[in-house]
Design a protein around this motif. Sequence first.
Motif, PDB file in Angstrom:
ATOM      1  N   ARG A   1      -8.993  17.175  10.251  1.00 53.22           N
ATOM      2  CA  ARG A   1      -7.826  16.889   9.296  1.00 53.22           C
ATOM      3  C   ARG A   1      -7.993  15.177   9.246  1.00 53.22           C
ATOM      4  N   LEU A   2      -7.506  14.685   7.917  1.00 50.86           N
ATOM      5  CA  LEU A   2      -7.374  13.356   7.418  1.00 50.86           C
ATOM      6  C   LEU A   2      -6.455  12.616   7.473  1.00 50.86           C
ATOM      7  N   ASP A   3      -6.022  11.416   7.681  1.00 51.04           N
ATOM      8  CA  ASP A   3      -4.639  11.013   7.665  1.00 51.04           C
ATOM      9  C   ASP A   3      -4.692  10.138   6.095  1.00 51.04           C
ATOM     10  N   SER A   4      -5.969   9.719   5.608  1.00 56.59           N
ATOM     11  CA  SER A   4      -5.894   9.240   4.265  1.00 56.59           C
ATOM     12  C   SER A   4      -7.239   9.590   3.614  1.00 56.59           C
ATOM     13  N   ILE A   5      -7.114   9.915   2.100  1.00 50.68           N
ATOM     14  CA  ILE A   5      -8.240  10.172   1.161  1.00 50.68           C
ATOM     15  C   ILE A   5      -8.209   8.992   0.192  1.00 50.68           C
TER      16      ILE A   5
ATOM     17  N   LEU B   1       3.554  13.304   1.430  1.00 49.65           N
ATOM     18  CA  LEU B   1       2.518  12.778   0.748  1.00 49.65           C
ATOM     19  C   LEU B   1       2.947  11.519   0.066  1.00 49.65           C
ATOM     20  N   THR B   2       1.836  10.565   0.453  1.00 51.49           N
ATOM     21  CA  THR B   2       2.097   9.147  -0.353  1.00 51.49           C
ATOM     22  C   THR B   2       1.057   9.012  -1.285  1.00 51.49           C
ATOM     23  N   VAL B   3       1.141   8.962  -2.460  1.00 44.30           N
ATOM     24  CA  VAL B   3       0.002   8.826  -3.509  1.00 44.30           C
ATOM     25  C   VAL B   3       0.257   7.430  -4.090  1.00 44.30           C
ATOM     26  N   LYS B   4      -1.065   6.821  -4.257  1.00 45.72           N
ATOM     27  CA  LYS B   4      -1.286   5.729  -5.190  1.00 45.72           C
ATOM     28  C   LYS B   4      -2.305   5.950  -6.103  1.00 45.72           C
ATOM     29  N   ALA B   5      -1.828   5.944  -7.467  1.00 45.10           N
ATOM     30  CA  ALA B   5      -2.785   6.289  -8.472  1.00 45.10           C
ATOM     31  C   ALA B   5      -2.738   5.194  -9.712  1.00 45.10           C
TER      32      ALA B   5
ATOM     33  N   ASN C   1      -2.171  10.317   3.344  1.00 44.99           N
ATOM     34  CA  ASN C   1      -2.065   9.176   2.057  1.00 44.99           C
ATOM     35  C   ASN C   1      -3.218   9.241   1.223  1.00 44.99           C
ATOM     36  N   VAL C   2      -2.872   9.228   0.078  1.00 41.36           N
ATOM     37  CA  VAL C   2      -3.942   9.308  -1.226  1.00 41.36           C
ATOM     38  C   VAL C   2      -3.780   8.327  -1.989  1.00 41.36           C
ATOM     39  N   GLU C   3      -5.318   7.845  -2.263  1.00 38.91           N
ATOM     40  CA  GLU C   3      -5.436   6.774  -3.179  1.00 38.91           C
ATOM     41  C   GLU C   3      -6.682   7.274  -4.190  1.00 38.91           C
ATOM     42  N   ILE C   4      -6.172   6.995  -5.674  1.00 40.65           N
ATOM     43  CA  ILE C   4      -7.029   7.635  -6.592  1.00 40.65           C
ATOM     44  C   ILE C   4      -7.140   6.674  -7.625  1.00 40.65           C
TER      45      ILE C   4
END
Lengths: 114, 532
Positions: B394-398, B435-439, B416-419
């Motif tokens: 399992r991942l904490d951040s992608i 879910l934390t998103v940065k896009a 945490n997700v960053e795209i």
Amino acid sequence: MTNKETNSEMYAERLAVQLRKGFLAFCVLKACSKKSKYTSDIIRQLRSAELVVVEGTIYPLLSRLRKDGLLAHEWQESEQGPPRKYYRTTDYGQEVAALVEKKINDLQSTLKKL
Amino acid sequence: MKDITRIHIAKVPYNVEVSAKKILDAYITALEAYAVDSELLEDIEIRMTELLLERGVKQDDVISEADVTAIREQLGEPKDFMTDEATLGIDAELLSKDKKRKLYRNLDNALLGGVLSGLASFFGINVLWARLIFIILSFMSFGFALPVYAVLWLIIPSARTAAERLQMAGLPVTLASIRDLNEDGSSANIKRRVSIQKRVVTIVLGLISVGGAIAAATALVSVVVTVVQHGQLDWSASFAPYQLAIILAFAAGVLLMILCLLVAFASFAQKFNKRIWVSAVVIVALGLGLFGAALISASYNQQLQNNEIQRNTIDMNLKMPDSFAAAKSLLIDIPYGNVVYIADDTATSIKQRSLKDAAKANVTVSEGVIKVQLAGTDQKNSPAGTIITLYGPRLDSIVVANGDASYSGANQAKLNVEIHNASSLRLYSSRIDTLTVKADASAQLSASEAAVAGVNISVEGQASIDLGNIKTLDVTSPDVCASDGLASISVGNIVSAMYVLNGINVAIKSVESPCLQMVFNGDQQGLPGYQN
């Protein structure tokens, strides 16, 4: 008013032309029934009977009647100029003329009754 | 002094004044028009010699104008010779040799009001051209030509009488020409009367076919342009396998255009003869045949290509880096292809499916970050994509820098997700509490297939985020951005009636933000806690 009068005259003339068309043919058949006649003689005879015609109307009429077999023509020498065409009503033409005469009489009696 | 010339009437020679001869000529010409046979004319000529004789004009004497006038009076005017008082409507003034054309509407050859056939007569062109020019003008002027037609219909008189019809055609109005016209004109009138429905059909058919021809021509031109732009006419790249299909379809298109033109021609020339029917049938058969062949060729090539890809696609296991199972983050930076990450605590594996000669992905782990990289350039147009499948912890951040990725199979508290850039990430079959998103840029995140409770979003550029049914939402969006940079967030349903936008609680009804488009798809009123 004048305008209307001229119109009525013109209209009457138009109607009369229609009437005269068949009547004229009948008269020509009558005129040629006794003996062969030359065109100008026919016209003279019609005029003396107080039917106003110009030669222009007679020529095509003669031509048509001859084609339809109501008139026959023969050439006759004339004293001056070329030979002339003399017209004579055929038996068939006589028959037709008799029938037309009856119809004209019918029309006349109708006219009287009106 | 008067000029004298010789003539003979009924074979009798005369001298005649030139001026008198002119009048006599005109008179005889007029009579000829009504002389049903030459015999009648002969009789009239004979009669003329007699009349001359009566006036004392013998053979070889001189005929004067006065003599001609007298003859004319005696015999009567040409119209007296008309056996049938056909309603010719001859106006005496119109009886002239004047050849001037006049503009009338031609009802004998009309499809609608006869305006175009009248104009065609006036300019001496085929009515077909007039109609085609008018149709093209109508398209070019966006229909403005149609009211012009209506106005012309109103102001141009129709050619009703024989004389007007002759003037329309630029023919001299003489008794002879009127008689000719009347002889073949009556049948035309009958033809016209029965064909009113036919004319309506003709107009509709003509318009449709001209439109079809224009559409077909446009399509053909755009196909050529596309081929030239993409293939540079050397049939390289993606067009190559479909070369035959394209040529066949193009030929079918050309035939369709020809068919449309043929129908248009037949309609506007009002010519539906056997030859046109036969050509139409031949064109339709040929066109369908070509189109069918194009479809068969295209699908055959498609099949061929798929087979080729399947034959050449291989699965391979990639080398497992050390401490892969202990990693907590994922960084994806691939120019093309797809990374599928499936959270699995029990087994780890890294596989790649791609064409034989495709580059191998490079998966490394450093300081707990799994890095997926791929050499090479953008191959998006390649029919066979590269898929890298990872089974891992399992991942904490992608972080997706470049490429398309998906993450699934996880049940976790935080992610945490960053795209970035044009990359995309799809979350599915997962349960994530926060879910934390940065896009940014034109990145895309789809989380609607995952169960997500709370979402914190920081969004910029034209990034788009698609969420399912969530509990809370906290959005940070800039107050200023480029005019074309409008990020979008789409939410299925949200439990609370409020969400946080730039640190402020706002009602979900007020979704205005200068650089963000918020869409709430669900019926929020039905949710508990909703306040008006």
